[in-house]
Write a protein that holds these residues in place. Structure first.
Motif, short mmCIF file in Angstrom:
data_model
loop_
_atom_site.label_atom_id
_atom_site.label_comp_id
_atom_site.label_asym_id
_atom_site.label_seq_id
_atom_site.Cartn_x
_atom_site.Cartn_y
_atom_site.Cartn_z
N THR A 11 0.90 -1.31 -0.20
CA THR A 11 0.38 -0.20 -0.08
C THR A 11 1.09 1.18 -0.07
O THR A 11 2.07 1.32 0.68
N CYS A 12 0.27 1.57 -0.43
CA CYS A 12 1.12 3.38 -0.54
C CYS A 12 1.24 4.33 0.81
O CYS A 12 -0.22 4.49 1.18
N PRO A 13 2.25 4.49 0.74
CA PRO A 13 1.75 5.68 2.38
C PRO A 13 1.49 7.03 2.06
O PRO A 13 0.63 7.10 3.26
N TYR A 14 0.81 7.58 0.41
CA TYR A 14 0.94 8.76 0.41
C TYR A 14 -0.90 8.86 0.33
O TYR A 14 -1.74 9.74 0.82
N ASP A 15 -1.21 7.32 -0.13
CA ASP A 15 -2.47 7.32 -0.40
C ASP A 15 -3.16 5.58 -0.51
O ASP A 15 -3.04 5.07 -1.00
N ARG A 16 -3.89 5.58 0.74
CA ARG A 16 -3.91 4.05 1.58
C ARG A 16 -4.54 3.49 0.20
O ARG A 16 -4.88 2.74 0.23
N LEU A 17 -5.92 3.29 -0.14
CA LEU A 17 -6.15 3.30 -1.80
C LEU A 17 -4.76 3.00 -2.75
O LEU A 17 -5.36 2.12 -4.06
#
Length: 138
Positions: A11-17
């Motif tokens: 999962t991307c740390p900037y955007d959880r989506l």
């Protein structure tokens, strides 16, 4: 996504989506960082791909999954090197009478094709001289 397992997706740390393949995460983070300039994250010293918000940083340091890898090399005495006796040899590569290597001279005296560079008139003259030079090798 053929051949990829659940463990390969992070999962991307900037955007959880954003769900990204682990091998693509570094490129994704570069792009995402530009899209989310207001999000401030700290880099983990054990893995630069671990970006953590400031309040969670200390907790992450204590529980980082890569911590055991660093600790293993830091505290284990497994830094042994192979030791061997000096090798005796008659060769001495320091005492050679050869001159310095000049690539221009080498190319000029051997059958190597060179590419023309410069203005069109210079390239035309170069091609003409190259044809003469290469004919001596035939």
């Amino acid at each position: 996504m053929e051949g990829n397992t659940v463990e390969d997706i992070v999962t991307c740390p900037y955007d959880r989506l954003h769900c990204v393949l682990r091998k693509r995460l570094q490129l994704h983070l570069i792009k995402c960082r530009l899209n989310y300039p207001h999000v401030e994250l700290r880099k983990c010293p054990m893995n630069q791909l671990h970006l953590v918000p400031e309040p969670e940083f200390q907790h992450h340091l204590m529980n980082c999954p890569d911590r055991k890898i660093i600790a293993h090399y830091k505290y284990s005495g497994e830094t042994t090197f192979m030791k061997h006796e000096p090798i005796e040899s008659e060769e001495n590569w320091d005492d050679t009478d050869t001159g310095d290597y000049n690539p221009e001279t080498y190319v000029r005296n051997n059958q190597i094709i060179r590419q023309p560079i410069g203005l069109p008139s210079q390239r035309k003259a170069f091609k003409h001289e190259e044809e003469k030079r290469l004919q001596q090798f035939c």
